[in-house]
Design an enzyme around this catalytic site. Structure first.
Site, PDB file in Angstrom:
ATOM      1  N   ARG A  36      -2.627 -26.341 -15.860  1.00 44.84           N
ATOM      2  CA  ARG A  36      -3.747 -26.352 -14.862  1.00 44.84           C
ATOM      3  C   ARG A  36      -4.787 -25.378 -15.081  1.00 44.84           C
ATOM      4  NH1 ARG A  36      -6.530 -23.373 -11.594  1.00 44.84           N
ATOM      5  NH2 ARG A  36      -4.892 -21.964 -11.196  1.00 44.84           N
ATOM      6  N   ASP A  37      -4.650 -24.099 -14.860  1.00 45.96           N
ATOM      7  CA  ASP A  37      -5.732 -23.159 -15.009  1.00 45.96           C
ATOM      8  C   ASP A  37      -6.406 -23.167 -16.745  1.00 45.96           C
ATOM      9  OD1 ASP A  37      -7.626 -21.129 -14.524  1.00 45.96           O
ATOM     10  OD2 ASP A  37      -6.004 -19.765 -13.874  1.00 45.96           O
ATOM     11  N   CYS A  77     -12.889 -20.353 -15.832  1.00 50.21           N
ATOM     12  CA  CYS A  77     -13.209 -20.482 -14.508  1.00 50.21           C
ATOM     13  C   CYS A  77     -14.433 -21.168 -14.648  1.00 50.21           C
ATOM     14  CB  CYS A  77     -12.852 -19.611 -13.588  1.00 50.21           C
ATOM     15  SG  CYS A  77     -13.179 -20.149 -11.679  1.00 50.21           S
ATOM     16  N   ASN A 103      -6.837 -17.153 -19.137  1.00 49.04           N
ATOM     17  CA  ASN A 103      -5.625 -16.346 -18.643  1.00 49.04           C
ATOM     18  C   ASN A 103      -5.036 -15.485 -19.717  1.00 49.04           C
ATOM     19  OD1 ASN A 103      -5.215 -19.233 -16.855  1.00 49.04           O
ATOM     20  ND2 ASN A 103      -4.620 -17.545 -15.531  1.00 49.04           N
TER      21      ASN A 103
HETATM   22  P1  HMG Z   1     -16.518 -30.067  -0.183  1.00 47.78           P
HETATM   23  O1  HMG Z   1     -17.588 -30.928  -0.599  1.00 47.78           O
HETATM   24  O2  HMG Z   1     -16.741 -28.933   0.896  1.00 47.78           O
HETATM   25  O3  HMG Z   1     -15.480 -30.982   0.853  1.00 47.78           O
HETATM   26  O4  HMG Z   1     -15.492 -29.626  -1.328  1.00 47.78           O
HETATM   27  P2  HMG Z   1     -15.681 -32.351   1.283  1.00 47.78           P
HETATM   28  O5  HMG Z   1     -14.578 -32.542   2.312  1.00 47.78           O
HETATM   29  O6  HMG Z   1     -17.024 -32.792   1.792  1.00 47.78           O
HETATM   30  O7  HMG Z   1     -15.353 -33.443   0.153  1.00 47.78           O
HETATM   31  C1  HMG Z   1     -16.476 -33.620  -0.967  1.00 47.78           C
HETATM   32  C2  HMG Z   1     -16.015 -34.685  -1.630  1.00 47.78           C
HETATM   33  O8  HMG Z   1     -14.829 -34.392  -2.538  1.00 47.78           O
HETATM   34  C3  HMG Z   1     -15.595 -35.929  -1.079  1.00 47.78           C
HETATM   35  O9  HMG Z   1     -16.058 -37.151  -1.886  1.00 47.78           O
HETATM   36  C4  HMG Z   1     -14.216 -36.076  -0.776  1.00 47.78           C
HETATM   37  O10 HMG Z   1     -13.777 -37.049  -0.518  1.00 47.78           O
HETATM   38  C5  HMG Z   1     -13.696 -35.382  -2.046  1.00 47.78           C
HETATM   39  P3  HMG Z   1     -17.426 -37.720  -1.790  1.00 47.78           P
HETATM   40  O11 HMG Z   1     -17.452 -38.450  -0.585  1.00 47.78           O
HETATM   41  O12 HMG Z   1     -18.420 -37.060  -2.193  1.00 47.78           O
HETATM   42  O13 HMG Z   1     -17.040 -38.999  -2.884  1.00 47.78           O
HETATM   43  N1  HMG Z   1     -12.383 -34.581  -1.993  1.00 47.78           N
HETATM   44  C6  HMG Z   1     -11.324 -34.735  -2.760  1.00 47.78           C
HETATM   45  N2  HMG Z   1     -11.097 -35.605  -3.692  1.00 47.78           N
HETATM   46  C7  HMG Z   1      -9.751 -35.300  -4.177  1.00 47.78           C
HETATM   47  N3  HMG Z   1      -8.766 -34.537  -3.670  1.00 47.78           N
HETATM   48  C8  HMG Z   1      -9.195 -33.681  -2.731  1.00 47.78           C
HETATM   49  C9  HMG Z   1     -10.535 -33.801  -2.212  1.00 47.78           C
HETATM   50  N4  HMG Z   1     -11.150 -33.062  -1.175  1.00 47.78           N
HETATM   51  C10 HMG Z   1     -12.135 -33.556  -0.825  1.00 47.78           C
HETATM   52  N5  HMG Z   1      -8.325 -32.888  -2.310  1.00 47.78           N
HETATM   53  C11 HMG Z   1     -13.251 -28.933  -2.171  1.00 47.78           C
HETATM   54  C12 HMG Z   1     -14.115 -28.875  -0.965  1.00 47.78           C
HETATM   55  C13 HMG Z   1     -12.360 -27.745  -1.902  1.00 47.78           C
HETATM   56  C14 HMG Z   1     -12.543 -30.140  -1.949  1.00 47.78           C
HETATM   57  C15 HMG Z   1     -14.130 -28.762  -3.345  1.00 47.78           C
HETATM   58  O14 HMG Z   1     -14.924 -27.620  -3.221  1.00 47.78           O
HETATM   59  C16 HMG Z   1     -13.157 -28.622  -4.647  1.00 47.78           C
HETATM   60  O15 HMG Z   1     -12.500 -29.603  -4.851  1.00 47.78           O
HETATM   61  N6  HMG Z   1     -13.199 -27.641  -5.395  1.00 47.78           N
HETATM   62  C17 HMG Z   1     -12.378 -27.426  -6.600  1.00 47.78           C
HETATM   63  C18 HMG Z   1     -11.806 -25.957  -6.387  1.00 47.78           C
HETATM   64  C19 HMG Z   1     -11.087 -25.786  -7.844  1.00 47.78           C
HETATM   65  O16 HMG Z   1     -10.303 -26.631  -8.308  1.00 47.78           O
HETATM   66  N7  HMG Z   1     -11.415 -24.655  -8.535  1.00 47.78           N
HETATM   67  C20 HMG Z   1     -10.672 -24.269  -9.639  1.00 47.78           C
HETATM   68  C21 HMG Z   1      -9.098 -24.061  -9.173  1.00 47.78           C
HETATM   69  S1  HMG Z   1      -8.983 -22.281  -8.451  1.00 47.78           S
HETATM   70  C22 HMG Z   1      -9.046 -21.141  -9.827  1.00 47.78           C
HETATM   71  O17 HMG Z   1      -9.001 -21.707 -10.874  1.00 47.78           O
HETATM   72  C23 HMG Z   1      -8.428 -19.962  -9.128  1.00 47.78           C
HETATM   73  C24 HMG Z   1      -6.832 -19.462  -9.623  1.00 47.78           C
HETATM   74  O18 HMG Z   1      -6.755 -19.847 -11.059  1.00 47.78           O
HETATM   75  C25 HMG Z   1      -6.843 -18.024  -9.254  1.00 47.78           C
HETATM   76  C26 HMG Z   1      -7.984 -17.085  -9.951  1.00 47.78           C
HETATM   77  O19 HMG Z   1      -7.928 -16.953 -11.091  1.00 47.78           O
HETATM   78  O20 HMG Z   1      -8.781 -16.532  -9.075  1.00 47.78           O
HETATM   79  C27 HMG Z   1      -6.259 -20.366  -8.798  1.00 47.78           C
HETATM   80 MG    MG Z   2      -7.136 -18.316 -12.699  1.00 45.46          MG
END
Ligand code: HMG
Ligand code: MG
Length: 300
Positions: free
Chosen positions: A13-14, A239, A248
């Site tokens: 994933r990450d 990221c 990581n």
């Molecule tokens: P948004 O634009 O605020 O939300 O996104 P929305 O509800 O308005 O949805 C926008 C679009 O996304 C819509 O589609 C939804 O249907 C779709 P459109 O109408 O434009 O075609 N949508 C989805 N599609 C599939 N699955 C879903 C989903 N939700 C909405 N669950 C949202 C908010 C959170 C969804 C968006 O910002 C997002 O997906 N962000 C991705 C964040 C991400 O994955 N980041 C990387 C992982 S975190 C990380 O790596 C950190 C970690 O490792 C720890 C660290 O190191 O810090 C964990």
């Molecule tokens: Mg991370």
């Protein structure tokens, strides 16, 4: 008996989420299966997020449908909202990961809402996960530093940790998203988080290695009593919302360190070295694990 450390392998994933070239679903499935077979108790296998935001994770359902589940292995997936949770439930994930941040700017960039809004969005996800009998983990991004706001105040981390615990998280991740933290800072943050959560059972260290500090940070966290760490085979990753951040900490390096400390993980380092070589070949990049490279050369 040596003390046990849980390693959450987050490579699928990450590690992969930031790869520009789409990695075939079959490769992702093989990666998850090989990691589980190597002995990881917990593999972070997929994300149920917007495919527009993170295209590489668009095949999460297919990955989860294709894996060969090992009894006892916890397969985790990220779910930022109820839609993501429904995907996680349908995919029969064992653990749902909600992910917030200790920095407002990063929260906006990563999940498009404020910290308070994110907690409100997580509430129904947490309730549904509990209702379904799934494990719940809460990740705190930018717990040491933020690409937009600089060093994160300790109180901000403790505040988000408390809110995630109130949602019912079984575990919370103190994440150094951009790998800027140093050992002394890790000690300060974890001791403070330790005031609200049991460090030995409920808190993990999730360190990216951008500044080469991750192993030192793990030692500092071990010193504080943390017994769960996240790492990524071959040090894969980065990221999408943190410019310049590398992957990581490499799993091979962590396993080598822990073995030297006389700590037990139940993971076969030799198998992980092979997996690291294999996945690096598949994505066309040399491994960034120093121990992985050295151990692979020894075998050749
Ligand atoms: P948004 O634009 O605020 O939300 O996104 P929305 O509800 O308005 O949805 C926008 C679009 O996304 C819509 O589609 C939804 O249907 C779709 P459109 O109408 O434009 O075609 N949508 C989805 N599609 C599939 N699955 C879903 C989903 N939700 C909405 N669950 C949202 C908010 C959170 C969804 C968006 O910002 C997002 O997906 N962000 C991705 C964040 C991400 O994955 N980041 C990387 C992982 S975190 C990380 O790596 C950190 C970690 O490792 C720890 C660290 O190191 O810090 C964990
Ligand atoms: Mg991370």
């Amino acid at each position: 008996m040596a003390e046990h450390i849980k390693i959450v392998e987050v490579g699928p994933r990450d590690g992969l989420q930031n790869e520009k070239q789409f990695v075939d679903t079959a490769v992702k499935i093989e990666l998850v299966d090989r990691l589980a077979a190597a002995g990881f108790q917990n593999v972070e296998a997929a994300s149920f997020v917007s495919p527009k935001w993170v295209p590489q994770m668009a095949d999460g359902a297919a990955v989860m449908a294709g894996i060969d589940r090992r009894p006892g292995t916890i397969y985790s997936v990220l779910a930022p909202n109820l839609r993501g949770f429904e995907g996680a439930l349908a995919a029969r994930a064992d653990e749902v990961v909600i992910f917030g941040a200790a920095s407002e700017a990063f929260s906006q960039r990563n999940i498009n809402c404020s910290i308070a809004e994110s907690i409100a969005r997580f509430e129904p996800v947490a309730a549904a996960a509990k209702e379904a009998g799934m494990r719940l983990r809460g990740s705190i991004s930018c717990a040491l530093g933020c690409p937009y706001q600089g060093e994160t105040p300790v109180a901000a981390v403790v505040d988000v940790a408390e809110r995630l615990l109130r949602l019912g998280c079984d575990e919370i991740d103190v994440a150094d998203t951009i790998g800027v933290g140093t050992a002394a800072q890790v000690g300060r943050v974890l001791r403070a988080v330790g005031q609200v959560a049991d460090l030995g059972t409920r808190v993990s260290g999730h360190f990216h290695d951008t500044y080469g500090q991750a192993l030192a940070n793990i030692l500092a966290a071990l010193d504080c009593g943390v017994r769960i760490f996240h790492s990524s085979v071959a040090g894969l990753g980065g990221c999408p919302y943190a410019k310049g951040a590398t992957g990581n900490v490499a799993t091979e390096d962590v396993l080598y360190l822990l073995r030297g400390q006389g700590l037990h993980t139940g993971v076969d380092l030799d198998a992980v070295v092979d997996i690291g070589q294999w996945i690096s070949e598949r994505i066309g990049r040399p491994t960034s694990s120093r121990a992985g490279r050295a151990l692979a050369l020894k075998k050749a």
